[in-house]
Motif scaffolding. Structure first.
Motif, PDB file in Angstrom:
ATOM      1  N   ILE A  96     -57.965  31.942 -20.815  1.00 57.56           N
ATOM      2  CA  ILE A  96     -57.464  31.510 -19.509  1.00 57.56           C
ATOM      3  C   ILE A  96     -56.705  30.194 -19.660  1.00 57.56           C
ATOM      4  CG2 ILE A  96     -58.132  30.820 -17.172  1.00 57.56           C
ATOM      5  CD1 ILE A  96     -58.820  33.647 -17.470  1.00 57.56           C
ATOM      6  N   ILE A 142     -61.532  37.727 -11.714  1.00 60.00           N
ATOM      7  CA  ILE A 142     -61.464  39.108 -12.215  1.00 60.00           C
ATOM      8  C   ILE A 142     -61.307  39.099 -13.727  1.00 60.00           C
ATOM      9  CG2 ILE A 142     -60.128  41.235 -12.185  1.00 60.00           C
ATOM     10  CD1 ILE A 142     -59.248  40.458  -9.307  1.00 60.00           C
ATOM     11  N   ARG A 143     -60.368  38.268 -14.191  1.00 58.24           N
ATOM     12  CA  ARG A 143     -60.107  38.234 -15.636  1.00 58.24           C
ATOM     13  C   ARG A 143     -61.348  37.799 -16.409  1.00 58.24           C
ATOM     14  NH1 ARG A 143     -54.946  38.973 -17.121  1.00 58.24           N
ATOM     15  NH2 ARG A 143     -53.355  38.890 -15.501  1.00 58.24           N
ATOM     16  N   LYS A 144     -62.066  36.831 -15.835  1.00 60.31           N
ATOM     17  CA  LYS A 144     -63.264  36.376 -16.544  1.00 60.31           C
ATOM     18  C   LYS A 144     -64.332  37.464 -16.536  1.00 60.31           C
ATOM     19  CE  LYS A 144     -64.085  31.932 -17.017  1.00 60.31           C
ATOM     20  NZ  LYS A 144     -64.491  30.551 -16.771  1.00 60.31           N
ATOM     21  N   ALA A 145     -64.473  38.169 -15.391  1.00 59.26           N
ATOM     22  CA  ALA A 145     -65.459  39.244 -15.324  1.00 59.26           C
ATOM     23  C   ALA A 145     -65.132  40.326 -16.343  1.00 59.26           C
ATOM     24  CB  ALA A 145     -65.495  39.834 -13.921  1.00 59.26           C
ATOM     25  N   LEU A 146     -63.843  40.546 -16.562  1.00 55.04           N
ATOM     26  CA  LEU A 146     -63.440  41.606 -17.481  1.00 55.04           C
ATOM     27  C   LEU A 146     -63.470  41.144 -18.933  1.00 55.04           C
ATOM     28  CD1 LEU A 146     -60.513  43.208 -15.475  1.00 55.04           C
ATOM     29  CD2 LEU A 146     -62.885  43.921 -15.615  1.00 55.04           C
ATOM     30  N   GLY A 147     -63.881  39.898 -19.137  1.00 52.41           N
ATOM     31  CA  GLY A 147     -64.114  39.483 -20.522  1.00 52.41           C
ATOM     32  C   GLY A 147     -63.159  38.459 -21.080  1.00 52.41           C
ATOM     33  N   ALA A 148     -62.355  37.822 -20.209  1.00 59.41           N
ATOM     34  CA  ALA A 148     -61.469  36.780 -20.724  1.00 59.41           C
ATOM     35  C   ALA A 148     -62.295  35.540 -21.034  1.00 59.41           C
ATOM     36  CB  ALA A 148     -60.400  36.453 -19.690  1.00 59.41           C
ATOM     37  N   ARG A 149     -62.160  35.031 -22.262  1.00 62.16           N
ATOM     38  CA  ARG A 149     -62.862  33.800 -22.618  1.00 62.16           C
ATOM     39  C   ARG A 149     -62.144  32.616 -21.971  1.00 62.16           C
ATOM     40  NH1 ARG A 149     -61.682  32.993 -27.482  1.00 62.16           N
ATOM     41  NH2 ARG A 149     -60.669  34.956 -27.993  1.00 62.16           N
ATOM     42  N   GLU A 150     -62.864  31.484 -21.879  1.00 64.69           N
ATOM     43  CA  GLU A 150     -62.251  30.283 -21.296  1.00 64.69           C
ATOM     44  C   GLU A 150     -60.966  29.923 -22.015  1.00 64.69           C
ATOM     45  OE1 GLU A 150     -64.758  26.893 -20.893  1.00 64.69           O
ATOM     46  OE2 GLU A 150     -66.146  27.909 -19.537  1.00 64.69           O
ATOM     47  N   PRO A 183     -67.085  32.404 -12.666  1.00 66.49           N
ATOM     48  CA  PRO A 183     -66.562  33.726 -12.288  1.00 66.49           C
ATOM     49  C   PRO A 183     -67.159  34.257 -10.990  1.00 66.49           C
ATOM     50  CG  PRO A 183     -67.925  33.844 -14.286  1.00 66.49           C
ATOM     51  CD  PRO A 183     -67.682  32.401 -14.011  1.00 66.49           C
TER      52      PRO A 183
END
Lengths: 397, 245
Positions: A312, A301-309, A390
């Motif tokens: 994370i 979810i976080r990656k889909a919402l735009g969290a870069r590697e 993701p």
């Protein structure tokens, strides 16, 4: 997303699984506690040694003359001359004659230590008089049967009114001319206040074999005590032509040897305790891997919402470091607590006043290492989290 | 009109053991800014692959995907994350709200990754929650809300970042028909406010709510146009034969 927010999130996650986090931390807690207590114990032992040696004097050399039969010896006057000749290094000299014998005040027997000393002895030892006078040159030269007593003797047997009174040493009457200041907080039988000093000439003539075979030498400069020892040894070698006829011992060197030995033992013990930190780190890595699996969907979810590697990765590393850092804090607190307990236990069991004192350096190192362990062992799981695809992560149940 | 999404001969292959599965087979399509488009198809038709590519969660194996004129296939993972954050608002079938955080915190997540400062973040998140009628529930956890409310919260989350495209993947799939209709009409509102909405579904009746339907079968576009035309709901078979569904 700032570091502070990431940290907040880490605390939130840690709080959400308190029991698990506590169990994870256990290895770190035990490791840090053990390191702190052991290093503290080492410090305590070193301090105790230092204090005991300090009362013996770290600016002092002790000379024992065993002689070479009766053919060669060194007289007291020759010793005085020797010290005078090396005045740049050697400061004072006093013969010391220990007397074995029975001391009686009326019908009571004392167990005080009795020593024959020179007129400079009390000054060299830093002992001060509470009443009366000390041993003087005339006392020595005329072999007067006078003595100076410790505060314990004065209090216990003369109701603090000892000057002018007499006692008997091996049946010979000795009059008290002075009383020393109290040295220890708690005076006790056999302690440093339970003592009696005579002129060495008197002591050797009346109470021992007549020979003076040991001396105390003070040095001019404590930092050059090793040079002073060498000079003294060389001079004695010149007299005897043989290094077995005398010994010069150096308290400071003995203390140093003792301290480095304690230091070594403590370092080894602390390293062994430190293994627990390693085990703790592996525990953290393990639980972080589980946590990454459990939170795969969240990561997706976080990656889909735009969290870069990187975000994370940072989140999980900070979470691991926070876990181990908190463990370190608990460990420090527990370490301090146990140090106190250990101090009480040791004092009660062995009747030696060793204070287990955790050093700031050990605490700083323990906390640094525990956070470093979190970062180190958290990195692998965090990288696994950061690299999750993701799409797969979102589909994960 | 301005082209926002453009697929040029987009292909996607997956390796399943020995076999290579073709999930998208030379797809061409364009979506203009401000459109409400439904991408429809049965499972295995390639609509999920399309949605992943449009959503920058995946890149084409072949062909070119231009998002707002930018060739997405050539971007790094870091750039793709930034594009997802700024250009796309996701609405998932399973809502995908973070369970341990409040509704407000959930809506704030994309703004947080965009680096919006705390105060403004809070304000914009509350605005988005007001828009979907959940402002009074902002402190609740997702589990304390009904399915419809959770989906509205996820719409708020998609809207909060003011993205160019709202990408809804079976948004009504987990809801009963009544709440499903509510959510759908909310999406229509979102569209009327000038947003581009791309709806992915297998359900024709839901797809009909869009302005335009793109029907996929076996990784190919078989229909693209008016949702009310008879062909829009017709099931196509490989080989070009047509039969009423």
């Amino acid at each position: 997303m700032s570091i502070l927010e990431t940290f907040g999130l880490a605390l939130q996650n840690i709080w959400a699984s308190k029991v698990r986090t506590l169990l994870t931390m256990l290895g770190i807690i035990i490791g840090v506690t053990a390191v702190i207590v052991i290093v503290g114990l080492g410090n305590g032992m070193q301090n105790y040694m230092r204090d005991s040696f300090a009362s013996l004097g770290t600016n002092q050399l002790t000379v024992m003359i065993s002689g070479r039969g009766s053919s060669r010896s060194i007289s007291v006057d020759e010793m005085y001359q020797l010290v005078e000749d090396n005045a740049s290094l050697l400061d004072g000299l006093s013969p010391t004659v220990s007397v074995m014998g029975q001391i009686k005040v009326d019908t009571e027997t004392l167990s005080s230590s009795v020593t024959g000393v020179g007129e400079d002895y009390l000054d060299m030892k830093g002992l001060t008089l509470a009443q009366g006078r000390g041993i003087q040159y005339a006392d020595v030269s005329e072999r007067r049967t006078v003595c100076v007593v410790g505060a314990y003797v004065a209090r216990e047997y003369f109701q603090n009114n000892a000057v002018g009174q007499t006692l008997r040493v091996n049946g010979r009457k000795v009059s008290i001319v002075g009383v020393l200041e109290q040295q220890e907080d708690d005076m006790d039988e056999g302690g440093s206040d339970d003592c009696l000093y005579l002129p060495y000439s008197t002591a050797s003539r009346f109470f021992s074999g007549g020979q003076v075979s040991s001396y105390m030498v003070t040095v001019a400069d404590e930092d050059r005590i090793n040079d002073a020892q060498t000079v003294l040894e060389d001079a004695l070698y010149a007299v005897f032509g043989d290094s077995d006829s005398y010994t010069v011992s150096n308290m400071a060197a003995a203390l140093e040897t003792m301290n480095s030995m304690i230091g070594m033992v403590i370092t080894i013990l602390a390293l062994i305790a430190g293994i627990s930190l390693l085990v703790g780190g592996i525990g953290i890595m393990n639980i972080m891997l589980v946590s990454v699996s459990e939170r795969t969907r969240e990561i997706g979810i976080r990656k889909a919402l735009g969290a870069r590697e990187g975000v994370i990765l940072r989140q999980f590393v900070i979470e691991a470091a926070t876990t181990s850092g908190l463990g370190g804090l608990f460990g420090i607190a527990l370490g301090y607590l146990l140090s106190r307990v250990a101090t009480v236990v040791i004092t009660n069991l062995t009747e030696t006043a060793i204070t287990v004192s955790p050093s700031l350096a050990a605490v700083a190192m323990a906390s640094g290492i525990s956070i470093a362990i979190g970062v180190l062992f958290g990195f692998l799981p965090a990288r696994k989290a950061a690299r999750l695809n993701p799409i797969d992560a979102l589909r994960y149940d | 009109m301005e082209t926002l999404i453009e697929f040029r001969q987009v292909c996607k292959y997956y390796r399943m053991g020995e076999e290579t599965v073709v999930a998208a087979d030379h797809i061409d399509m364009t979506i203009q800014r401000g459109e409400f488009v439904a991408i429809v198809g049965q499972s295995g038709s390639g609509k999920s692959t399309c949605m992943n590519i449009i959503g920058c969660l995946d890149v084409p194996s072949e062909g070119v995907y231009l998002l707002d004129g930018q060739n997405v296939g050539q971007l790094s993972a870091k750039k793709l994350a930034a594009i997802r954050n700024k250009m796309l608002g996701f609405i998932f079938q399973q809502y995908n709200l973070l369970p341990k955080q409040s509704i407000l915190e959930n809506v704030e997540v994309p703004l947080m990754y965009a680096g919006v400062p705390r105060g403004e973040r809070r304000r914009r998140a509350m605005e988005a929650l007001e828009q979907v009628g959940l402002a009074d529930k902002y402190r609740h956890r997702p589990s304390q809300l009904s399915g419809g409310q959770q989906q509205r919260a996820s719409i708020a989350r998609a809207l909060a970042g003011r993205p160019a495209i709202i990408l809804a993947d079976e948004p009504t799939g987990a809801l009963d028909s009544h709440t499903g209709r509510e959510v759908l009409s909310m999406l229509q509102d979102v569209h009327r406010q000038g947003n581009t909405v791309v709806l992915i579904t297998h359900d024709n009746s839901i797809a009909c709510q869009a302005q335009r339907i793109i029907r996929l079968e076996d990784g190919r576009v078989v229909y693209d146009g008016d949702p009310h035309a008879p062909q829009a709901v017709v099931r196509h078979r490989p080989g070009g034969e047509e039969a009423a569904q």
